[in-house]
Scaffold this motif. Sequence first.
Motif, PDB file in Angstrom:
ATOM      1  N   ALA A  20       0.877  -1.170   0.000  1.00  0.00           N
ATOM      2  CA  ALA A  20       0.000   0.000   0.000  1.00  0.00           C
ATOM      3  C   ALA A  20       0.912   1.217   0.000  1.00  0.00           C
ATOM      4  N   GLU A  21       0.952   1.912  -1.124  1.00  0.00           N
ATOM      5  CA  GLU A  21       1.848   3.059  -1.258  1.00  0.00           C
ATOM      6  C   GLU A  21       1.049   4.352  -1.171  1.00  0.00           C
ATOM      7  N   PHE A  22       1.523   5.243  -0.323  1.00  0.00           N
ATOM      8  CA  PHE A  22       0.871   6.529  -0.091  1.00  0.00           C
ATOM      9  C   PHE A  22       1.522   7.570  -0.994  1.00  0.00           C
ATOM     10  N   GLY A  41      -3.752   9.742  -2.346  1.00  0.00           N
ATOM     11  CA  GLY A  41      -4.434   8.495  -2.034  1.00  0.00           C
ATOM     12  C   GLY A  41      -3.458   7.364  -1.783  1.00  0.00           C
ATOM     13  N   VAL A  42      -4.037   6.191  -1.536  1.00  0.00           N
ATOM     14  CA  VAL A  42      -3.267   4.985  -1.257  1.00  0.00           C
ATOM     15  C   VAL A  42      -3.439   4.034  -2.442  1.00  0.00           C
ATOM     16  N   TYR A  43      -2.326   3.614  -3.007  1.00  0.00           N
ATOM     17  CA  TYR A  43      -2.299   2.751  -4.177  1.00  0.00           C
ATOM     18  C   TYR A  43      -1.933   1.335  -3.748  1.00  0.00           C
ATOM     19  N   PHE A  44      -2.730   0.354  -4.162  1.00  0.00           N
ATOM     20  CA  PHE A  44      -2.422  -1.044  -3.889  1.00  0.00           C
ATOM     21  C   PHE A  44      -1.675  -1.601  -5.100  1.00  0.00           C
ATOM     22  N   ASN A  45      -0.430  -1.971  -4.897  1.00  0.00           N
ATOM     23  CA  ASN A  45       0.404  -2.547  -5.946  1.00  0.00           C
ATOM     24  C   ASN A  45       0.748  -3.980  -5.570  1.00  0.00           C
ATOM     25  N   ALA A  90      -4.043  -1.387 -13.976  1.00  0.00           N
ATOM     26  CA  ALA A  90      -2.615  -1.335 -13.658  1.00  0.00           C
ATOM     27  C   ALA A  90      -1.779  -1.361 -14.925  1.00  0.00           C
ATOM     28  N   TYR A  91      -0.527  -0.956 -14.753  1.00  0.00           N
ATOM     29  CA  TYR A  91       0.452  -1.232 -15.801  1.00  0.00           C
ATOM     30  C   TYR A  91       1.409  -2.278 -15.270  1.00  0.00           C
ATOM     31  N   PHE A  92       2.071  -2.979 -16.187  1.00  0.00           N
ATOM     32  CA  PHE A  92       2.963  -4.068 -15.807  1.00  0.00           C
ATOM     33  C   PHE A  92       4.407  -3.602 -15.907  1.00  0.00           C
ATOM     34  N   ALA A  93       5.218  -4.062 -14.990  1.00  0.00           N
ATOM     35  CA  ALA A  93       6.645  -3.733 -14.998  1.00  0.00           C
ATOM     36  C   ALA A  93       7.446  -4.935 -14.509  1.00  0.00           C
ATOM     37  N   THR A 117       1.353  -2.259 -11.112  1.00  0.00           N
ATOM     38  CA  THR A 117       1.352  -0.939 -10.493  1.00  0.00           C
ATOM     39  C   THR A 117       0.032  -0.241 -10.805  1.00  0.00           C
ATOM     40  N   ALA A 118      -0.679   0.145  -9.756  1.00  0.00           N
ATOM     41  CA  ALA A 118      -2.021   0.696  -9.891  1.00  0.00           C
ATOM     42  C   ALA A 118      -2.001   2.046 -10.614  1.00  0.00           C
ATOM     43  N   LYS A 119      -3.007   2.245 -11.460  1.00  0.00           N
ATOM     44  CA  LYS A 119      -3.174   3.500 -12.178  1.00  0.00           C
ATOM     45  C   LYS A 119      -3.799   4.567 -11.283  1.00  0.00           C
ATOM     46  N   ALA A 120      -4.727   4.154 -10.424  1.00  0.00           N
ATOM     47  CA  ALA A 120      -5.467   5.094  -9.576  1.00  0.00           C
ATOM     48  C   ALA A 120      -5.449   4.606  -8.132  1.00  0.00           C
ATOM     49  N   PRO A 121      -5.682   5.492  -7.183  1.00  0.00           N
ATOM     50  CA  PRO A 121      -5.698   5.075  -5.791  1.00  0.00           C
ATOM     51  C   PRO A 121      -6.831   4.104  -5.485  1.00  0.00           C
ATOM     52  N   ALA A 122      -6.561   3.152  -4.624  1.00  0.00           N
ATOM     53  CA  ALA A 122      -7.584   2.243  -4.112  1.00  0.00           C
ATOM     54  C   ALA A 122      -8.394   2.938  -3.018  1.00  0.00           C
ATOM     55  N   ARG A 123      -7.725   3.829  -2.295  1.00  0.00           N
ATOM     56  CA  ARG A 123      -8.367   4.578  -1.208  1.00  0.00           C
ATOM     57  C   ARG A 123      -7.946   6.038  -1.296  1.00  0.00           C
ATOM     58  N   ARG A 124      -8.909   6.910  -1.071  1.00  0.00           N
ATOM     59  CA  ARG A 124      -8.662   8.346  -1.109  1.00  0.00           C
ATOM     60  C   ARG A 124      -9.017   8.964   0.241  1.00  0.00           C
ATOM     61  N   PRO A 125      -8.352  10.075   0.575  1.00  0.00           N
ATOM     62  CA  PRO A 125      -8.707  10.724   1.840  1.00  0.00           C
ATOM     63  C   PRO A 125     -10.156  11.255   1.782  1.00  0.00           C
ATOM     64  N   SER A 126     -10.774  11.266   2.931  1.00  0.00           N
ATOM     65  CA  SER A 126     -12.166  11.761   2.966  1.00  0.00           C
ATOM     66  C   SER A 126     -12.227  13.259   3.119  1.00  0.00           C
TER      67      SER A 126
END
Length: 126
Positions: A20-22, A41-45, A90-93, A117-126
Motif C-alpha cells: 500500500a503506497e501513499f 491516495g493509497v495505491y495497492f500494488n 494497472a500497468y505491468f513492470a 502498479t495501480a493506475k489510480a488510488p484504491a483509497r482516497r482521503p475523505s
Amino acid sequence: MIIIDGVKFDIPIVSLKRTAEFLDKYAKRTEDGNLQRKLIGVYFNYQLKLARSTAVEKKVYQKLWDKLTEPVEFHIVTVPDESGNYTFTAYFANVGDEMLTQQGSENYWKNLTVNFTAKAPARRPS
C-alpha cells in the motif's frame, strides 16, 4: 488464478505480495519543522510470482507471457485478496522468468514474476 483483461490464467501462484503506497501531491516541511502534506491516495500494488511451466500448462504459460508483455499502457487485473478478489487498472513492470529445462525442442520456464502498479488510488482521503 489471476484474470487479466477478462482472461483467466490458471497457473498456480507461488507468491502474491501486496504493498500500500501513499502518494502525496506535495509533502514539505515548514521552517518550524512541521510537515505540510496533501495526500492524493493509497495505491495497492502487487508483485506476482507464478509456478513453473509444465507440458500441461505450456500453452497457458505462453499465453500469459504474451499478455504480460503486450505493448499497451494499462490492463484490468483481478487478483485474490482477503475478501475474494480485487480488480483494478494497472500497468505491468519488471516481467521476467528463467529457463528451467530444455527437452528436445521444448523449453520450460520457472519463476515468472511481474509487478502490477495501480493506475489510480484504491483509497482516497475523505
